[in-house]
Design a protein around this motif. Structure first.
Motif, mmCIF file in Angstrom:
data_model
loop_
_atom_site.group_PDB
_atom_site.id
_atom_site.type_symbol
_atom_site.label_atom_id
_atom_site.label_comp_id
_atom_site.label_asym_id
_atom_site.label_seq_id
_atom_site.Cartn_x
_atom_site.Cartn_y
_atom_site.Cartn_z
ATOM 1 N N HIS A 1 2.512 -2.735 1.185
ATOM 2 C CA HIS A 1 3.226 -1.611 0.733
ATOM 3 C C HIS A 1 2.717 -0.686 -0.378
ATOM 4 O O HIS A 1 2.547 0.596 -0.295
ATOM 5 C CB HIS A 1 4.908 -1.907 0.354
ATOM 6 N N VAL A 2 2.183 -1.467 -1.475
ATOM 7 C CA VAL A 2 1.646 -0.678 -2.543
ATOM 8 C C VAL A 2 0.247 -0.025 -2.124
ATOM 9 O O VAL A 2 -0.108 1.077 -2.296
ATOM 10 C CB VAL A 2 1.610 -1.497 -3.601
ATOM 11 N N VAL A 3 -0.597 -0.826 -1.353
ATOM 12 C CA VAL A 3 -1.846 -0.227 -0.936
ATOM 13 C C VAL A 3 -1.355 0.956 0.048
ATOM 14 O O VAL A 3 -2.079 2.086 -0.155
ATOM 15 C CB VAL A 3 -2.729 -0.980 -0.070
ATOM 16 N N ALA A 4 -0.490 0.882 0.889
ATOM 17 C CA ALA A 4 -0.101 1.820 1.888
ATOM 18 C C ALA A 4 0.330 3.247 0.979
ATOM 19 O O ALA A 4 0.257 4.307 1.498
ATOM 20 C CB ALA A 4 1.025 1.330 2.844
ATOM 21 N N MET A 5 1.091 2.935 -0.027
ATOM 22 C CA MET A 5 1.597 4.035 -1.060
ATOM 23 C C MET A 5 0.345 5.000 -1.409
ATOM 24 O O MET A 5 0.611 6.177 -1.542
ATOM 25 C CB MET A 5 2.371 3.537 -2.094
ATOM 26 N N GLY A 6 -0.837 4.300 -1.784
ATOM 27 C CA GLY A 6 -1.676 5.083 -2.677
ATOM 28 C C GLY A 6 -2.790 5.598 -1.792
ATOM 29 O O GLY A 6 -3.869 6.388 -2.304
ATOM 30 N N LYS A 7 -3.173 4.866 -0.552
ATOM 31 C CA LYS A 7 -4.442 5.465 -0.010
ATOM 32 C C LYS A 7 -4.291 6.341 1.119
ATOM 33 O O LYS A 7 -3.931 6.434 2.149
ATOM 34 C CB LYS A 7 -4.883 4.141 0.886
ATOM 35 N N LYS A 8 -4.782 7.631 0.698
ATOM 36 C CA LYS A 8 -4.684 8.653 1.648
ATOM 37 C C LYS A 8 -4.999 8.728 2.889
ATOM 38 O O LYS A 8 -4.076 8.818 3.868
ATOM 39 C CB LYS A 8 -5.537 9.968 1.080
ATOM 40 N N GLU A 9 -5.884 7.685 3.312
ATOM 41 C CA GLU A 9 -6.427 7.587 4.733
ATOM 42 C C GLU A 9 -5.582 6.913 5.491
ATOM 43 O O GLU A 9 -5.758 6.621 6.752
ATOM 44 C CB GLU A 9 -7.903 7.034 4.828
ATOM 45 N N LEU A 10 -4.734 6.292 4.973
ATOM 46 C CA LEU A 10 -3.626 5.255 5.911
ATOM 47 C C LEU A 10 -2.491 6.116 6.478
ATOM 48 O O LEU A 10 -1.811 5.622 7.130
ATOM 49 C CB LEU A 10 -3.063 4.202 4.800
ATOM 50 N N GLY A 11 -2.517 7.511 6.152
ATOM 51 C CA GLY A 11 -1.342 8.333 6.736
ATOM 52 C C GLY A 11 -1.468 8.211 8.254
ATOM 53 O O GLY A 11 -2.443 8.262 8.767
ATOM 54 N N GLY A 12 -0.106 7.994 8.713
ATOM 55 C CA GLY A 12 0.008 7.967 10.312
ATOM 56 C C GLY A 12 -0.184 6.838 10.690
ATOM 57 O O GLY A 12 -0.338 6.446 12.161
ATOM 58 N N GLN A 13 -0.506 5.628 9.990
ATOM 59 C CA GLN A 13 -0.919 4.387 10.575
ATOM 60 C C GLN A 13 0.393 3.315 10.548
ATOM 61 O O GLN A 13 0.991 3.383 9.747
ATOM 62 C CB GLN A 13 -2.014 3.643 9.516
ATOM 63 N N ARG A 14 0.323 2.593 11.425
ATOM 64 C CA ARG A 14 0.970 1.071 11.759
ATOM 65 C C ARG A 14 0.419 0.059 11.092
ATOM 66 O O ARG A 14 -0.847 -0.006 11.722
ATOM 67 C CB ARG A 14 1.692 1.215 13.111
ATOM 68 N N LEU A 15 0.967 -0.563 10.369
ATOM 69 C CA LEU A 15 0.039 -1.810 9.852
ATOM 70 C C LEU A 15 0.758 -3.062 10.104
ATOM 71 O O LEU A 15 2.197 -3.282 10.088
ATOM 72 C CB LEU A 15 -0.039 -1.868 8.386
#
Ligand code: NDP
Length: 341
Positions: A249-263
């Motif tokens: 969650h914390v990484v997903a919050m900060g990494k721009k390139e993760l936008g639009g992804q399901r993890l």
């Protein structure tokens, strides 16, 4: 970053809160009652004193306008939405499960769109429940990935309690992606889809009686409930440690390139038998409550008799070295000792 974290009293959210504060983020979190609010404030006096932690009460997330008020907090830049019912103590799945899951998700996205003008990233806690397909559990030729969707619908909510929960997560996640497609808000979305989550309880509100659902079986084991028979692991043996879910969650919050992804976050499979062996090895003091070595059961399905999965995309996006089962169960048992098991 100034972050809104919903459901701050939860098992996973408590680890998100811990990690966010450790990384010097400012957190506004929501809970349902004043007692929970106070317990969180008491746990982090330094963050409170530094004005880096505030707790708001949102009593009923099934109301679509539930989050309007907390979104008035100025300067919020990211939102982690974890609050959703994960338990089986309900009688009406529509009002007690589906409504809080789906309206909670739609409601917070509407509130962010209307009031959270600085929010750029929203992370929603979904679940492997939104990925799986109950008809494929025993089919090794079927591979679940980040692109898979649970085909069950609201028509299935009376089939069984697990099915109803899975539908709640599926509909909630779909509602989130549909909202973003339709409204084109200023924020983008990442969803985190963990399977069964184990690991230490850090939340100050947890007791043995109200332990979160995914750790319940370990409490049962430690109380002697598996002495005569180790229960089946079940058709879905995937798992993940709670600290890794929070980290995602914390990484997903900060990494721009993760936008639009399901993890799809998992290190792989576990079995009840392995869990028993770990507890036996690490905690001789529980010997009398554990099944004898001759007791059968607790295996997981053979690879040839279970679904396949491929999480290579998530592994690459996150770059997390997953915590192993031995450490996860060990730290969980230690944390439960603190609760008086
Ligand atoms: P918890 O039960 O510990 O946390 C659930 C959180 O949601 C709590 O903060 C709870 O508040 C809140 N909540 C539940 N129902 C409502 C409601 N009707 N109105 C307002 N708030 C509500 O479980 P987890 O931490 O495990 O779950 C967190 C999220 O992770 C959920 O979205 C769950 O679906 C998801 N998840 C969990 C997995 C697991 O194995 N643990 C696996 C995959 C996904 P309160 O404390 O007041 O009850």
């Amino acid at each position: 970053t100034k972050v809104l974290l919903t459901g701050g009293s939860g098992f996973i959210a408590a680890h998100c809160l811990e990690q966010l504060l450790a990384k010097n983020h400012t957190v506004v979190t929501t809970v349902r009652t004043d007692a929970k609010r106070q317990a969180i404030l008491d746990a982090y006096p330094d963050a409170v004193a530094a004005s880096r932690l505030d707790v708001h009460i949102v009593p009923d997330i099934a109301q679509l306008d539930a989050f309007n008020q907390v979104l008035q907090v100025p300067g919020l830049q990211a939102v982690l939405h974890t609050a959703s019912p994960f338990h089986f103590h309900w009688s009406d799945p529509q009002t007690e499960l589906i409504d809080p899951a789906v309206n909670g998700t739609t409601g917070i996205l509407q509130a962010i769109h209307a009031h959270g003008k600085d929010v750029r990233r929203v992370v929603v806690t979904s679940s492997f429940a939104a990925i799986l397909d109950e008809t494929k559990f025993a089919d090794p030729t079927h591979t679940f990935t980040e692109a898979s969707w649970n085909p069950s619908t609201v028509e299935n909510i009376h089939d069984s309690k697990p099915t109803a929960y899975r539908v709640s997560k599926t509909l909630a996640e779909r509602a989130a992606w549909d909202f973003v497609d339709r409204e084109k808000p200023a924020f983008d979305l990442v969803t985190v889809c963990p399977p069964l989550v184990f690991g230490p309880v850090v939340h100050h509100l947890a007791t043995l009686e109200n332990i979160n659902t995914s750790n319940e079986r370990i409490v049962t084991l430690l109380k002697g409930g598996w002495k005569d028979k180790i229960p089946d692991t079940g058709a879905v043996p995937l798992w993940v440690d709670v600290r890794d879910v929070a980290r995602a969650h914390v990484v997903a919050m900060g990494k721009k390139e993760l936008g639009g992804q399901r993890l799809f976050t998992t290190p792989g499979c576990m079995s009840h038998r392995e869990i028993v062996d770990i507890v036996r090895r690490k905690f001789p003091e529980f010997k009398d409550r554990l099944p004898a070595e001759s007791v059968q059961g607790g295996e997981r399905p053979k690879d040839s008799e279970m679904f396949s999965y491929d999480v290579s995309k998530t592994d690459k996006l996150l770059g997390i070295e997953w915590i192993g089962l031995e450490k996860s169960i060990g730290d969980l048992v230690e944390s439960l000792k603190g609760k008086g098991i």
